[in-house]
Design a protein around this motif. Structure first.
Motif, PDB file in Angstrom:
ATOM      1  N   GLU A  58      54.881  41.856  37.372  1.00 53.42           N
ATOM      2  CA  GLU A  58      54.799  43.205  37.923  1.00 53.42           C
ATOM      3  C   GLU A  58      54.229  43.189  39.342  1.00 53.42           C
ATOM      4  OE1 GLU A  58      55.370  47.262  37.999  1.00 53.42           O
ATOM      5  OE2 GLU A  58      56.020  45.844  36.471  1.00 53.42           O
ATOM      6  N   LEU A  59      53.188  42.427  39.557  1.00 58.59           N
ATOM      7  CA  LEU A  59      52.615  42.329  40.903  1.00 58.59           C
ATOM      8  C   LEU A  59      53.616  41.740  41.898  1.00 58.59           C
ATOM      9  CD1 LEU A  59      48.962  41.152  40.162  1.00 58.59           C
ATOM     10  CD2 LEU A  59      49.683  43.357  41.083  1.00 58.59           C
ATOM     11  N   ASN A  65      58.941  45.135  46.409  1.00 57.78           N
ATOM     12  CA  ASN A  65      59.146  46.516  46.846  1.00 57.78           C
ATOM     13  C   ASN A  65      58.541  46.752  48.227  1.00 57.78           C
ATOM     14  OD1 ASN A  65      60.436  47.075  44.465  1.00 57.78           O
ATOM     15  ND2 ASN A  65      58.670  48.054  43.513  1.00 57.78           N
ATOM     16  N   LEU A  66      57.360  46.189  48.453  1.00 55.86           N
ATOM     17  CA  LEU A  66      56.735  46.322  49.773  1.00 55.86           C
ATOM     18  C   LEU A  66      57.616  45.695  50.856  1.00 55.86           C
ATOM     19  CD1 LEU A  66      52.957  45.606  49.064  1.00 55.86           C
ATOM     20  CD2 LEU A  66      53.961  47.744  49.850  1.00 55.86           C
ATOM     21  N   ASN A  67      58.229  44.569  50.528  1.00 50.97           N
ATOM     22  CA  ASN A  67      59.125  43.934  51.497  1.00 50.97           C
ATOM     23  C   ASN A  67      60.338  44.807  51.786  1.00 50.97           C
ATOM     24  OD1 ASN A  67      57.553  41.672  51.919  1.00 50.97           O
ATOM     25  ND2 ASN A  67      58.525  40.519  50.280  1.00 50.97           N
ATOM     26  N   TYR A  86      47.963  45.586  56.037  1.00 50.64           N
ATOM     27  CA  TYR A  86      46.736  45.602  55.260  1.00 50.64           C
ATOM     28  C   TYR A  86      47.034  45.614  53.765  1.00 50.64           C
ATOM     29  CZ  TYR A  86      42.564  47.427  53.034  1.00 50.64           C
ATOM     30  OH  TYR A  86      41.496  47.607  52.193  1.00 50.64           O
ATOM     31  N   GLU A  87      47.958  46.480  53.349  1.00 51.50           N
ATOM     32  CA  GLU A  87      48.301  46.590  51.930  1.00 51.50           C
ATOM     33  C   GLU A  87      48.965  45.321  51.404  1.00 51.50           C
ATOM     34  OE1 GLU A  87      47.357  48.832  49.787  1.00 51.50           O
ATOM     35  OE2 GLU A  87      46.349  49.966  51.349  1.00 51.50           O
ATOM     36  N   SER A  88      49.834  44.727  52.197  1.00 51.75           N
ATOM     37  CA  SER A  88      50.496  43.505  51.729  1.00 51.75           C
ATOM     38  C   SER A  88      49.502  42.357  51.617  1.00 51.75           C
ATOM     39  CB  SER A  88      51.666  43.132  52.634  1.00 51.75           C
ATOM     40  OG  SER A  88      51.230  42.822  53.929  1.00 51.75           O
ATOM     41  N   LYS A  89      48.538  42.271  52.524  1.00 51.18           N
ATOM     42  CA  LYS A  89      47.493  41.245  52.420  1.00 51.18           C
ATOM     43  C   LYS A  89      46.621  41.494  51.195  1.00 51.18           C
ATOM     44  CE  LYS A  89      47.153  40.029  57.292  1.00 51.18           C
ATOM     45  NZ  LYS A  89      46.329  40.081  58.508  1.00 51.18           N
ATOM     46  N   ARG A  90      46.342  42.743  50.924  1.00 55.74           N
ATOM     47  CA  ARG A  90      45.545  43.101  49.752  1.00 55.74           C
ATOM     48  C   ARG A  90      46.256  42.696  48.458  1.00 55.74           C
ATOM     49  NH1 ARG A  90      44.377  49.099  48.912  1.00 55.74           N
ATOM     50  NH2 ARG A  90      43.970  48.745  46.753  1.00 55.74           N
ATOM     51  N   ARG A  92      48.576  40.355  48.148  1.00 54.79           N
ATOM     52  CA  ARG A  92      48.622  38.894  48.098  1.00 54.79           C
ATOM     53  C   ARG A  92      47.290  38.334  47.601  1.00 54.79           C
ATOM     54  NH1 ARG A  92      50.067  38.126  53.072  1.00 54.79           N
ATOM     55  NH2 ARG A  92      52.235  38.515  52.615  1.00 54.79           N
ATOM     56  N   LYS A  93      46.188  38.879  48.116  1.00 56.07           N
ATOM     57  CA  LYS A  93      44.866  38.427  47.690  1.00 56.07           C
ATOM     58  C   LYS A  93      44.636  38.729  46.210  1.00 56.07           C
ATOM     59  CE  LYS A  93      39.914  38.806  48.658  1.00 56.07           C
ATOM     60  NZ  LYS A  93      39.597  38.480  47.304  1.00 56.07           N
ATOM     61  N   ALA A  94      45.073  39.890  45.745  1.00 59.76           N
ATOM     62  CA  ALA A  94      44.908  40.247  44.339  1.00 59.76           C
ATOM     63  C   ALA A  94      45.661  39.272  43.438  1.00 59.76           C
ATOM     64  CB  ALA A  94      45.381  41.674  44.092  1.00 59.76           C
ATOM     65  N   VAL A  95      46.880  38.922  43.817  1.00 58.76           N
ATOM     66  CA  VAL A  95      47.670  37.972  43.030  1.00 58.76           C
ATOM     67  C   VAL A  95      46.960  36.622  42.969  1.00 58.76           C
ATOM     68  CG1 VAL A  95      49.820  36.645  42.985  1.00 58.76           C
ATOM     69  CG2 VAL A  95      49.888  39.098  43.426  1.00 58.76           C
ATOM     70  N   LEU A  96      46.475  36.140  44.097  1.00 60.55           N
ATOM     71  CA  LEU A  96      45.787  34.848  44.127  1.00 60.55           C
ATOM     72  C   LEU A  96      44.487  34.889  43.325  1.00 60.55           C
ATOM     73  CD1 LEU A  96      46.361  33.823  47.852  1.00 60.55           C
ATOM     74  CD2 LEU A  96      47.497  32.904  45.820  1.00 60.55           C
ATOM     75  N   ASP A  97      43.753  35.986  43.412  1.00 64.11           N
ATOM     76  CA  ASP A  97      42.509  36.123  42.648  1.00 64.11           C
ATOM     77  C   ASP A  97      42.776  36.114  41.146  1.00 64.11           C
ATOM     78  OD1 ASP A  97      40.744  38.406  44.918  1.00 64.11           O
ATOM     79  OD2 ASP A  97      41.094  36.249  44.995  1.00 64.11           O
ATOM     80  N   ILE A  98      43.822  36.805  40.723  1.00 65.82           N
ATOM     81  CA  ILE A  98      44.169  36.842  39.300  1.00 65.82           C
ATOM     82  C   ILE A  98      44.577  35.451  38.825  1.00 65.82           C
ATOM     83  CG2 ILE A  98      45.842  37.709  37.614  1.00 65.82           C
ATOM     84  CD1 ILE A  98      45.820  40.348  39.267  1.00 65.82           C
ATOM     85  N   GLN A  99      45.389  34.771  39.608  1.00 65.11           N
ATOM     86  CA  GLN A  99      45.809  33.423  39.236  1.00 65.11           C
ATOM     87  C   GLN A  99      44.606  32.489  39.135  1.00 65.11           C
ATOM     88  OE1 GLN A  99      48.710  32.643  42.312  1.00 65.11           O
ATOM     89  NE2 GLN A  99      50.392  32.871  40.871  1.00 65.11           N
ATOM     90  N   ALA A 100      43.718  32.551  40.117  1.00 67.45           N
ATOM     91  CA  ALA A 100      42.544  31.678  40.111  1.00 67.45           C
ATOM     92  C   ALA A 100      41.631  31.979  38.922  1.00 67.45           C
ATOM     93  CB  ALA A 100      41.775  31.822  41.419  1.00 67.45           C
ATOM     94  N   ALA A 101      41.412  33.250  38.649  1.00 69.12           N
ATOM     95  CA  ALA A 101      40.530  33.629  37.543  1.00 69.12           C
ATOM     96  C   ALA A 101      41.090  33.198  36.202  1.00 69.12           C
ATOM     97  CB  ALA A 101      40.299  35.140  37.554  1.00 69.12           C
ATOM     98  N   ALA A 102      42.388  33.233  36.067  1.00 68.48           N
ATOM     99  CA  ALA A 102      42.996  32.952  34.769  1.00 68.48           C
ATOM    100  C   ALA A 102      43.346  31.489  34.557  1.00 68.48           C
ATOM    101  CB  ALA A 102      44.251  33.797  34.591  1.00 68.48           C
ATOM    102  N   THR A 103      43.545  30.716  35.630  1.00 65.89           N
ATOM    103  CA  THR A 103      44.068  29.365  35.430  1.00 65.89           C
ATOM    104  C   THR A 103      43.246  28.235  36.029  1.00 65.89           C
ATOM    105  OG1 THR A 103      45.439  29.499  37.420  1.00 65.89           O
ATOM    106  CG2 THR A 103      46.440  30.218  35.336  1.00 65.89           C
ATOM    107  N   SER A 104      42.381  28.497  36.970  1.00 66.78           N
ATOM    108  CA  SER A 104      41.636  27.406  37.617  1.00 66.78           C
ATOM    109  C   SER A 104      40.494  26.903  36.739  1.00 66.78           C
ATOM    110  CB  SER A 104      41.042  27.879  38.959  1.00 66.78           C
ATOM    111  OG  SER A 104      42.066  28.216  39.842  1.00 66.78           O
ATOM    112  N   PRO A 105      40.313  25.588  36.693  1.00 69.64           N
ATOM    113  CA  PRO A 105      39.186  25.070  35.926  1.00 69.64           C
ATOM    114  C   PRO A 105      37.867  25.419  36.625  1.00 69.64           C
ATOM    115  CG  PRO A 105      40.328  23.291  37.033  1.00 69.64           C
ATOM    116  CD  PRO A 105      41.117  24.543  37.283  1.00 69.64           C
TER     117      PRO A 105
END
Length: 109
Positions: A58-59, A65-67, A86-90, A92-105
């Motif tokens: 979804e993200l 859609n933003l593109n 600003y919104e597109s950077k936000r 992108r950061k949210a996607v990376l934060d979610i990935q890191a929180a859920a998958t990084s050791p």
């Protein structure tokens, strides 16, 4: 040539083996990879729940859609470029934060 050429044999009792197998299975790693990760000072995270992947899709769709909005806005000239960036950077950061929180050791303390 093999990258790892030193064999280590470890003897476990049934309880330890069961625990190792269960922990490795929760992370989606092999027992060997699970142990190497621990040896290197990290605790592997459990696999994320199935809804994690739905949220990530979804993200990414929102990003697509933003593109599209950006392409249309560039064609018509009706967008505040600073706000969009600003919104597109936000996003992108949210996607990376979610990935890191859920998958990084996590590093052992």
């Amino acid at each position: 040539m093999r990258r790892r050429n030193i064999r280590v044999q470890v003897w476990l009792n049934k309880e330890e083996r069961t625990k190792l197998q269960a922990n490795a299975k929760k992370t989606g790693l092999s027992k060997e990879t699970y142990l190497r990760t621990l040896i290197n000072g990290y605790v592997p995270k459990e696999l994320p729940p199935q809804d994690y992947y739905a949220v990530m899709r979804e993200l990414h769709a929102i990003g697509g859609n933003l593109n599209q909005i950006a392409a249309k806005a560039n064609a018509t000239g009706h967008i505040d470029r600073t706000v969009f960036q600003y919104e597109s950077k936000r996003l992108r950061k949210a996607v990376l934060d979610i990935q890191a929180a859920a998958t990084s050791p996590q590093k052992l303390e």
